[in-house]
Write an enzyme that holds these catalytic residues in place. Structure first.
Site, PDB file in Angstrom:
ATOM      1  N   TYR A  39       0.852  -1.187   0.000  1.00  0.00           N
ATOM      2  CA  TYR A  39       0.000   0.000   0.000  1.00  0.00           C
ATOM      3  C   TYR A  39       0.892   1.242   0.000  1.00  0.00           C
ATOM      4  O   TYR A  39       1.501   1.582   1.018  1.00  0.00           O
ATOM      5  CB  TYR A  39      -0.903   0.033   1.225  1.00  0.00           C
ATOM      6  CG  TYR A  39      -1.964  -1.032   1.294  1.00  0.00           C
ATOM      7  CD1 TYR A  39      -2.319  -1.799   0.182  1.00  0.00           C
ATOM      8  CD2 TYR A  39      -2.639  -1.277   2.488  1.00  0.00           C
ATOM      9  CE1 TYR A  39      -3.304  -2.761   0.268  1.00  0.00           C
ATOM     10  CE2 TYR A  39      -3.634  -2.245   2.565  1.00  0.00           C
ATOM     11  CZ  TYR A  39      -3.957  -2.986   1.460  1.00  0.00           C
ATOM     12  OH  TYR A  39      -4.937  -3.945   1.539  1.00  0.00           O
ATOM     13  N   LEU A  56     -18.527  -1.422   1.834  1.00  0.00           N
ATOM     14  CA  LEU A  56     -19.246  -0.344   1.151  1.00  0.00           C
ATOM     15  C   LEU A  56     -18.902  -0.320  -0.333  1.00  0.00           C
ATOM     16  O   LEU A  56     -19.190   0.666  -1.023  1.00  0.00           O
ATOM     17  CB  LEU A  56     -18.927   1.005   1.796  1.00  0.00           C
ATOM     18  CG  LEU A  56     -19.340   1.142   3.267  1.00  0.00           C
ATOM     19  CD1 LEU A  56     -18.949   2.512   3.802  1.00  0.00           C
ATOM     20  CD2 LEU A  56     -20.842   0.911   3.432  1.00  0.00           C
ATOM     21  N   ARG A  61     -16.115   0.004  -2.017  1.00  0.00           N
ATOM     22  CA  ARG A  61     -15.236   1.144  -2.360  1.00  0.00           C
ATOM     23  C   ARG A  61     -15.999   2.461  -2.446  1.00  0.00           C
ATOM     24  O   ARG A  61     -15.696   3.322  -3.262  1.00  0.00           O
ATOM     25  CB  ARG A  61     -14.504   0.908  -3.666  1.00  0.00           C
ATOM     26  CG  ARG A  61     -13.397  -0.118  -3.562  1.00  0.00           C
ATOM     27  CD  ARG A  61     -13.911  -1.447  -3.970  1.00  0.00           C
ATOM     28  NE  ARG A  61     -12.808  -2.418  -3.963  1.00  0.00           N
ATOM     29  CZ  ARG A  61     -12.997  -3.708  -4.077  1.00  0.00           C
ATOM     30  NH1 ARG A  61     -14.215  -4.181  -4.201  1.00  0.00           N
ATOM     31  NH2 ARG A  61     -11.986  -4.536  -4.055  1.00  0.00           N
ATOM     32  N   SER A 110     -22.075   3.482  -0.332  1.00  0.00           N
ATOM     33  CA  SER A 110     -21.975   4.269   0.899  1.00  0.00           C
ATOM     34  C   SER A 110     -23.086   5.290   1.037  1.00  0.00           C
ATOM     35  O   SER A 110     -23.317   5.832   2.119  1.00  0.00           O
ATOM     36  CB  SER A 110     -20.628   5.001   0.940  1.00  0.00           C
ATOM     37  OG  SER A 110     -20.592   6.003  -0.074  1.00  0.00           O
TER      38      SER A 110
END
Length: 332
Positions: free
Chosen positions: A57, A207, A209, A213
């Site tokens: 990451y 969610l 991405r 949401s």
């Protein structure tokens, strides 16, 4: 903070975990460093103790960020779940996977340094390396456990057969895999296998991405660094179809007096006490919204209404682009 046993042989953890990837990579413009650290501290203050990261990451950035945020925090207050094996170039390009035993041990050495810790609580290959038997990879993790550098082994995005083979080498604490209202493929074989073996689920993408949401819009701008530009579910007619599902979910959420995100997270929480959702909050406000999902209790009628509004397989588009889908042992 509510707590859940991650598995029959794994640790007790907070009922929500914090997924930290978005604080470093893949979601467009770089987040505010101070806000990211403040969000990590707010999560700890709220009782979240499961922090998820990966050495790829931001090519180490996320681990260094966590190391900075956790400096001075008593080690027993948090658990580090770390993925390894994904190979990336200096331009961020994806180059494949390396889960050879020597690579496993090299990767953990660097992760320990970046995270400023003596051990990792859960260590897992990010994907199945097609060139390395899972037994070899898990054997290396078992040796790290025996040496004290790792507490428990985990897996990510693998299928039922691979789970069984891995678990036969060393007990697997949890499987990290995408699971949400619009990604329910694990229910066929993977989830039953995990439950048979007493392996917990840490669910990412709860969610989708941001898609479910309640905050995503059709005209939202994304930059070239945001992988959602290439995600099938965020494209053209697929996006319009998927946002129509969200509006159905919004109606249910409004009737209950909660947000769409809270309904979506609460649905995952309701799927079983062996499932711990990872929320990818990058700000304290989004974190607080997610935390409130712990107080959303869904009855049988409400669960039925949610699944009627967003039936299984209702989403348009795959969860990853075709080349990435081909790397997922969980989809084979």
């Amino acid at each position: 903070m509510q707590r859940r046993d991650l598995s029959s042989h794994g640790p007790s953890v907070s009922a929500l975990g914090l997924g930290c990837m978005g604080m470093s990579d893949l979601y467009g413009k770089a987040p505010d460093r101070r806000e990211s650290i403040a969000t990590i501290h707010a999560a700890l203050d709220a009782g979240i103790d499961l922090l998820d990261t990966g050495d790829f990451y931001g090519m180490g950035h996320n681990e260094m960020l966590l190391g900075e945020a956790l400096a001075g925090v008593p080690r027993e207050r948090y658990k580090l779940s770390v993925k390894f094996g994904a190979q990336r170039g200096p331009d961020g390009a994806w180059l494949g996977y390396d889960a050879r035993p020597q690579a496993v041990k090299t990767a953990v050495a660097y992760s320990l340094k970046r995270l400023r810790t003596d051990y990792l609580d859960i260590y897992r290959p990010a994907r199945l390396d097609p060139n390395v038997p899972i037994e070899d990879t898990m054997g290396a993790i078992a040796e790290l456990i025996e040496a004290g550098y790792v507490r428990q082994a985990g897996l990510s995005e693998v299928g039922a057969e691979t789970i069984r083979r891995a678990h036969a080498v060393t007990p697997v604490a949890d499987l990290q895999i995408e699971y949400s209202l619009i990604s329910r493929g694990i229910e066929d074989a993977i989830l039953p296998a995990c439950r048979e073996l007493g392996i917990g689920i840490t669910a990412y993408g709860v969610l989708a991405r941001g898609l479910i949401s309640g905050h995503w819009t059709k005209n939202r701008d994304t930059d070239a660094r945001d992988f959602r530009q290439h995600s099938p579910r965020f494209q053209g007619e697929n996006l319009e179809h998927n946002l129509a599902l969200v509006e159905k979910l919004r109606a249910i959420a409004e009737d209950k007096g909660v947000s769409v995100a809270q309904i979506a997270i609460a649905w995952v929480l309701a799927r079983g006490a062996d499932i711990v959702p990872l929320v990818g909050a990058r700000s304290r406000s989004r974190l607080q919204e997610s935390l409130a999902a712990l107080d959303v209790h869904l009855g049988a009628d409400e669960l039925a209404a949610i699944e009627s509004a967003v039936p299984r397989d209702a989403a348009a588009g795959e969860r990853y682009a075709k080349p990435q889908m081909a790397t997922l042992d969980s989809e084979k």
